[in-house]
Design a protein around this motif. Structure first.
Motif, PDB file in Angstrom:
ATOM      1  N   CYS A   1     -36.097  10.084   6.487  1.00 25.38           N
ATOM      2  CA  CYS A   1     -36.249   8.791   6.563  1.00 25.38           C
ATOM      3  C   CYS A   1     -35.303   7.859   5.629  1.00 25.38           C
ATOM      4  O   CYS A   1     -34.666   8.412   4.484  1.00 25.38           O
ATOM      5  CB  CYS A   1     -37.538   7.916   6.116  1.00 25.38           C
ATOM      6  SG  CYS A   1     -38.681   8.766   7.240  1.00 25.38           S
ATOM      7  N   HIS A   2     -34.405   6.827   6.034  1.00 26.72           N
ATOM      8  CA  HIS A   2     -33.793   5.934   5.384  1.00 26.72           C
ATOM      9  C   HIS A   2     -34.545   5.049   4.731  1.00 26.72           C
ATOM     10  O   HIS A   2     -35.038   4.133   5.314  1.00 26.72           O
ATOM     11  CB  HIS A   2     -32.863   5.320   6.331  1.00 26.72           C
ATOM     12  CG  HIS A   2     -31.860   4.239   5.444  1.00 26.72           C
ATOM     13  ND1 HIS A   2     -31.345   3.095   6.056  1.00 26.72           N
ATOM     14  CD2 HIS A   2     -31.533   4.149   4.219  1.00 26.72           C
ATOM     15  CE1 HIS A   2     -30.682   2.647   5.324  1.00 26.72           C
ATOM     16  NE2 HIS A   2     -30.737   3.199   4.067  1.00 26.72           N
ATOM     17  N   VAL A   3     -34.732   5.098   3.375  1.00 32.41           N
ATOM     18  CA  VAL A   3     -35.707   4.395   2.546  1.00 32.41           C
ATOM     19  C   VAL A   3     -35.078   3.326   1.824  1.00 32.41           C
ATOM     20  O   VAL A   3     -33.801   3.700   1.199  1.00 32.41           O
ATOM     21  CB  VAL A   3     -36.463   5.250   1.574  1.00 32.41           C
ATOM     22  CG1 VAL A   3     -37.522   4.587   0.837  1.00 32.41           C
ATOM     23  CG2 VAL A   3     -37.411   6.210   2.462  1.00 32.41           C
TER      24      VAL A   3
ATOM     25  N   TYR B   1     -35.666   0.020  -0.913  1.00 36.54           N
ATOM     26  CA  TYR B   1     -36.365  -0.800  -1.929  1.00 36.54           C
ATOM     27  C   TYR B   1     -36.521  -2.244  -1.782  1.00 36.54           C
ATOM     28  O   TYR B   1     -37.001  -2.830  -2.721  1.00 36.54           O
ATOM     29  CB  TYR B   1     -36.016  -0.335  -3.137  1.00 36.54           C
ATOM     30  CG  TYR B   1     -36.209   1.330  -3.466  1.00 36.54           C
ATOM     31  CD1 TYR B   1     -37.167   2.265  -2.639  1.00 36.54           C
ATOM     32  CD2 TYR B   1     -35.277   1.994  -4.067  1.00 36.54           C
ATOM     33  CE1 TYR B   1     -37.426   3.544  -2.926  1.00 36.54           C
ATOM     34  CE2 TYR B   1     -35.289   3.357  -3.910  1.00 36.54           C
ATOM     35  CZ  TYR B   1     -36.250   4.069  -3.446  1.00 36.54           C
ATOM     36  OH  TYR B   1     -36.149   5.565  -3.280  1.00 36.54           O
TER      37      TYR B   1
ATOM     38  N   ALA C   1     -42.155   6.987  -1.182  1.00 35.21           N
ATOM     39  CA  ALA C   1     -40.856   6.734  -0.969  1.00 35.21           C
ATOM     40  C   ALA C   1     -40.103   8.056  -1.150  1.00 35.21           C
ATOM     41  O   ALA C   1     -39.217   8.334  -0.355  1.00 35.21           O
ATOM     42  CB  ALA C   1     -40.165   5.748  -2.067  1.00 35.21           C
ATOM     43  N   ARG C   2     -40.605   8.715  -2.092  1.00 37.19           N
ATOM     44  CA  ARG C   2     -39.812  10.185  -2.100  1.00 37.19           C
ATOM     45  C   ARG C   2     -40.238  11.071  -1.021  1.00 37.19           C
ATOM     46  O   ARG C   2     -39.361  11.736  -0.631  1.00 37.19           O
ATOM     47  CB  ARG C   2     -40.409  10.762  -3.337  1.00 37.19           C
ATOM     48  CG  ARG C   2     -39.643  10.150  -4.770  1.00 37.19           C
ATOM     49  CD  ARG C   2     -39.506  10.864  -5.870  1.00 37.19           C
ATOM     50  NE  ARG C   2     -38.804  10.281  -7.083  1.00 37.19           N
ATOM     51  CZ  ARG C   2     -39.254  10.041  -8.253  1.00 37.19           C
ATOM     52  NH1 ARG C   2     -40.438   9.985  -8.439  1.00 37.19           N
ATOM     53  NH2 ARG C   2     -38.017   9.315  -9.017  1.00 37.19           N
TER      54      ARG C   2
ATOM     55  N   GLU D   1     -38.047   9.988   2.089  1.00 38.74           N
ATOM     56  CA  GLU D   1     -36.605  10.488   1.649  1.00 38.74           C
ATOM     57  C   GLU D   1     -36.320  11.932   2.035  1.00 38.74           C
ATOM     58  O   GLU D   1     -35.421  12.204   2.534  1.00 38.74           O
ATOM     59  CB  GLU D   1     -36.244  10.238   0.393  1.00 38.74           C
ATOM     60  CG  GLU D   1     -36.091   8.548   0.229  1.00 38.74           C
ATOM     61  CD  GLU D   1     -35.471   8.115  -1.094  1.00 38.74           C
ATOM     62  OE1 GLU D   1     -36.048   8.718  -1.998  1.00 38.74           O
ATOM     63  OE2 GLU D   1     -34.720   7.405  -1.423  1.00 38.74           O
ATOM     64  N   LYS D   2     -37.408  12.603   1.615  1.00 39.19           N
ATOM     65  CA  LYS D   2     -37.490  14.026   1.662  1.00 39.19           C
ATOM     66  C   LYS D   2     -37.502  14.543   3.253  1.00 39.19           C
ATOM     67  O   LYS D   2     -36.760  15.563   3.679  1.00 39.19           O
ATOM     68  CB  LYS D   2     -38.513  14.726   1.094  1.00 39.19           C
ATOM     69  CG  LYS D   2     -38.365  16.238   1.009  1.00 39.19           C
ATOM     70  CD  LYS D   2     -39.550  16.682   0.128  1.00 39.19           C
ATOM     71  CE  LYS D   2     -39.576  18.404   0.030  1.00 39.19           C
ATOM     72  NZ  LYS D   2     -40.997  18.851  -0.705  1.00 39.19           N
TER      73      LYS D   2
ATOM     74  N   THR E   1     -36.205   3.903   9.577  1.00 34.10           N
ATOM     75  CA  THR E   1     -35.886   3.104   8.361  1.00 34.10           C
ATOM     76  C   THR E   1     -37.087   2.556   7.949  1.00 34.10           C
ATOM     77  O   THR E   1     -37.881   2.068   8.701  1.00 34.10           O
ATOM     78  CB  THR E   1     -34.997   1.965   8.521  1.00 34.10           C
ATOM     79  OG1 THR E   1     -33.612   2.557   9.062  1.00 34.10           O
ATOM     80  CG2 THR E   1     -34.520   1.190   7.416  1.00 34.10           C
TER      81      THR E   1
ATOM     82  N   ASP F   1     -30.559   2.561 -10.966  1.00 32.75           N
ATOM     83  CA  ASP F   1     -31.423   3.102  -9.806  1.00 32.75           C
ATOM     84  C   ASP F   1     -32.884   2.617 -10.124  1.00 32.75           C
ATOM     85  O   ASP F   1     -33.590   2.835 -11.089  1.00 32.75           O
ATOM     86  CB  ASP F   1     -31.707   4.692 -10.339  1.00 32.75           C
ATOM     87  CG  ASP F   1     -32.596   5.402  -9.099  1.00 32.75           C
ATOM     88  OD1 ASP F   1     -33.390   5.091  -8.716  1.00 32.75           O
ATOM     89  OD2 ASP F   1     -32.173   6.556  -8.769  1.00 32.75           O
TER      90      ASP F   1
ATOM     91  N   THR G   1     -31.457  -4.311   4.678  1.00 33.57           N
ATOM     92  CA  THR G   1     -30.774  -2.952   4.561  1.00 33.57           C
ATOM     93  C   THR G   1     -29.281  -2.881   4.171  1.00 33.57           C
ATOM     94  O   THR G   1     -28.818  -2.252   3.775  1.00 33.57           O
ATOM     95  CB  THR G   1     -31.068  -1.915   5.865  1.00 33.57           C
ATOM     96  OG1 THR G   1     -30.631  -2.394   7.023  1.00 33.57           O
ATOM     97  CG2 THR G   1     -32.769  -1.664   5.542  1.00 33.57           C
TER      98      THR G   1
END
Length: 714
Positions: free
Chosen positions: A439-441, A443, A431-432, A435-436, A413, A261, A508
């Motif tokens: 959204c498709h996040v 890195y 980012a968090r 995501e919440k 995205t 991760d 992606t």
């Protein structure tokens, strides 16, 4: 082979013998920071702006020490003695860097004292405790007891209480104590303690003024704490109190290939960075020998200790200058960004369907980028939004627009670069949040930083799909967009749209490298594209056709790129470069680079745009890019260079480049000996940043050309 030998022989003679073919990157960076300091020294710069420039030199040097010098020390520790392409070993370069840094710091504080003297004449000052009246002293004592004392934590250093974690770039006080009632056999012993100057409180405290006085006086927080330090150590006599500050290794080492991760791995690494090895110790002048010995032993630093004659960490001057009220005459006049005239109509997408639009910040408002995303988020016919985020404002409108789009059911995205140095924690939080919201996040790609600045909007129109794209040279950051010069292109050109889709698919998914129609994308295709463009100019020069290269960037340090430019110069290609910061190319050397001219502009705004123009046999091609010509940008990052197809927009960017090259007020020219000299003022003064403020003047020309000879997007 013959050309290579000729280049090796073409070396410029300096006062100390023969100079090297290349300028060292770190020494070049120190020269850049010197140019920033010159703006603080310049009497023609408004006084409070001079304080800002001085603050910038301090924060710049912090990062340089924590990253570049730390890296050199790691190499030395590992026993590496190999010379780099500029001819330096890590050990030799460290010696040269630290010697120059020592001189630079002395000049910083000489400038600080001069600016404080001038500021005092204007009625504002940073005062010592001894300068306070009794009533002011009482007021400051009350402030200390009510606000400061509750957040202080004295940390003794002895056998039972080991040396505490000292955070990087924070100001601390080293306190030497002697017991009022000496313990037997220890009456000659000094006791040491450490107190952190709390960074959550303002570094400067406003002192209540005398009656009917307009003067504004401030006391440094560490001076206030020093004056009352005895309250923290009852039963002890304070023998000495001196400030100190350390800079730790701030670089991150991530094993991205094996990380399960990446977000969690980065958070672990950020915690480890807080304990990075110290690379620099700054101490207040006259520090007590016992305190200094304790710091040297605990931090394991015998050298790289800077004795400072003044307050540590001059970056506080940035906030301090902003606190002063009633001093607008000591600042630059405010520049109110104009909203681009092309988008005065409410329907932005309709405008972009009709023609490409170029915007130039900070003279044109970044609100136009916000509105582009907000409109897309609210448009029921928009199906998808894709975007890269590298450095984002703390209160980003763009992020909120992306959240709104995802919550309304759109496919969103976001490629968030969580490894953006010193913005890692903020980007993790964004980012968090994304995501919440659904959204498709992503890195980015393992081993690569995503530095490209691209937004793609996919919209359903008349039974088909149309792509709208924004490509920029700078970050999607509302705050820095007011301080940095950057260009942004809005377009729905089909080739650019197709490439934008392919770019996001590669970032992606598992797409194979794309056959780019418009973009040149690092790390695989950007450098080859640049080389192809330069090779074409070389061929045209040999055929007697127009052959020139004009480029603007922040840094130029890639050896292969420099060698290619040397080759072009030898072939007769005229090369003009605007390189704000690091430049490892040595221009004007007979037989090597006599056709290359390099200027650097340091002024009110940070020159940040990356623009490339080539003669192309008279067709004049122009590109904007996210990439500097550094090894990291060309080989270890996802970067994008995008052509500007519209002739009128090309003319706008060429006008900007010519404006920079003709600057005779703030431009400095790089000489063969690696030093910079101010461009000689001849004729009418031309200060490119201030001329650029009159955007309609040059932009109208480009818009007129665009209207008459627009390259249609379809």
């Amino acid at each position: 082979m013959q050309g290579e030998s000729r280049m090796k022989r073409a070396l410029v003679r300096s006062s100390s013998g023969y100079a090297k073919k290349y300028i060292n990157r770190d020494l070049s960076w120190l020269e850049f920071n010197r140019r920033v300091l010159e703006e603080a020294e310049d009497a023609s710069t408004p006084l409070l702006e001079r304080l800002q420039f001085l603050a910038i030199t301090s924060s710049n040097l912090d990062e340089f020490m924590g990253v570049r010098v730390a890296g050199l020390k790691d190499q030395r520790k590992a026993g590496l003695n190999k010379t780099d392409f500029t001819g330096y070993t890590p050990q030799g370069l460290i010696k040269r860097v630290m010697k120059r840094t020592g001189r630079f710091v002395r000049d910083q504080y000489r400038t600080y004292r001069e600016l404080m003297r001038l500021l005092s004449k204007e009625g504002a000052s940073i005062v010592s405790w001894e300068e306070l009246t009794p009533s002011q002293g009482e007021a400051m004592k009350t402030y200390f007891q009510d606000i400061v004392y509750p957040v202080l934590t004295p940390m003794a250093v002895d056998i039972s209480r080991p040396f505490p974690l000292v955070h990087s770039r924070e100001v601390y006080l080293a306190v030497v104590l002697r017991p009022l009632n000496p313990i037997p056999r220890t009456d000659e012993r000094n006791f040491c303690a450490i107190v952190q100057v709390p960074s959550i409180l303002p570094r400067t405290v406003l002192v209540p003024g005398r009656r009917n006085s307009r003067k504004q006086s401030y006391l440094l927080l560490e001076d206030l704490i020093k004056q009352h330090i005895g309250l923290l150590f009852s039963g002890y006599e304070t023998e000495a109190v001196h400030a100190f500050r350390i800079t730790r290794n701030s670089d991150l080492t991530l094993n991205e290939e094996e990380a399960e991760d990446l977000l969690l791995e980065l958070e672990k690494e950020l915690r480890r960075r807080r304990r990075g090895l110290p690379v620099r110790l700054e101490i207040e002048k006259g520090m007590h020998p016992s305190a200094l010995e304790m710091l040297k032993d605990e931090l394991e630093l015998d050298d790289d200790i800077f004795e400072i004659d003044g307050p540590l960490d001059l970056s506080f001057l940035s906030k301090f200058s902003g606190l002063l009220t009633g001093y607008d005459h000591l600042r630059y006049p405010k520049v109110e960004p104009a909203y681009p005239a092309e988008f005065e109509d409410d329907d932005m997408l309709a405008v972009i369907r009709e023609r490409d639009v170029l915007v130039y910040h900070p003279y044109e408002s970044f609100e136009v980028v916000n509105d582009f995303l907000i409109d897309a988020a609210m448009d029921p016919d928009v199906l998808a939004i894709k975007m890269t985020l590298y450095r984002v404002d703390a209160h980003s409108v763009l992020v909120q627009a992306l959240v709104r789009a995802a919550e309304s059911g759109k496919q969103v995205t976001v490629v968030v670069e969580i490894k953006a140095r010193f913005d890692e924690e903020r980007n993790i939080a964004w980012a968090r949040q994304l995501e919440k919201a659904g959204c498709h996040v992503v890195y980015g790609l393992a081993g690569l930083k995503t530095h490209a600045k691209v937004t793609l909007v996919v919209r359903r129109e008349a039974g088909t799909l149309r792509r709208y794209v924004h490509v920029g040279t700078g970050n999607y950051n509302e705050s820095t967009a007011k301080l940095y010069t950057d260009a942004g292109l809005f377009t729905c050109h089909p080739d650019i749209g197709a490439d934008a889709s392919a770019l996001f698919n590669e970032m992606t998914g598992y797409s194979t490298p794309h056959d780019w129609k418009a973009f040149a994308v690092a790390p695989d295709a950007l450098k080859p594209k640049l080389f192809d463009l330069i090779d074409r100019e070389i061929a045209n020069a040999r055929e007697g056709m127009p052959a020139w290269i004009t480029a603007k960037m922040n840094s130029l340090s890639n050896q292969e790129m420099i060698d290619k430019l040397y080759e072009a110069s030898q072939a007769g290609v005229k090369i003009e470069l605007i390189v704000r910061g690091v430049c490892c190319l040595r221009p004007g050397v007979p037989g090597l680079s006599e056709n290359i001219r390099i200027v650097s502009i340091v002024d009110r705004f940070l020159e940040h745009s990356r623009i490339l123009a080539v003669a192309a046999g008279g067709a004049e091609e122009v590109y904007i890019s996210s990439a500097d010509w550094m090894t990291r940008n060309l080989t270890r990052r996802v970067e994008v260079m995008c052509p500007v197809y519209d002739r009128g927009l090309r003319e706008m960017l060429l006008s900007l480049l010519r404006l920079n090259l003709n600057d005779n007020v703030k431009a400095r020219e790089l000489k063969p000996g690696a030093g910079y000299e101010r461009v000689t003022l001849e004729g009418i003064p031309l200060r490119s940043q201030f001329e650029s403020a009159d955007i309609p003047l040059w932009k109208t020309v480009g818009m007129r050309i665009s209207a008459n000879e627009r390259i249609a997007p379809e």
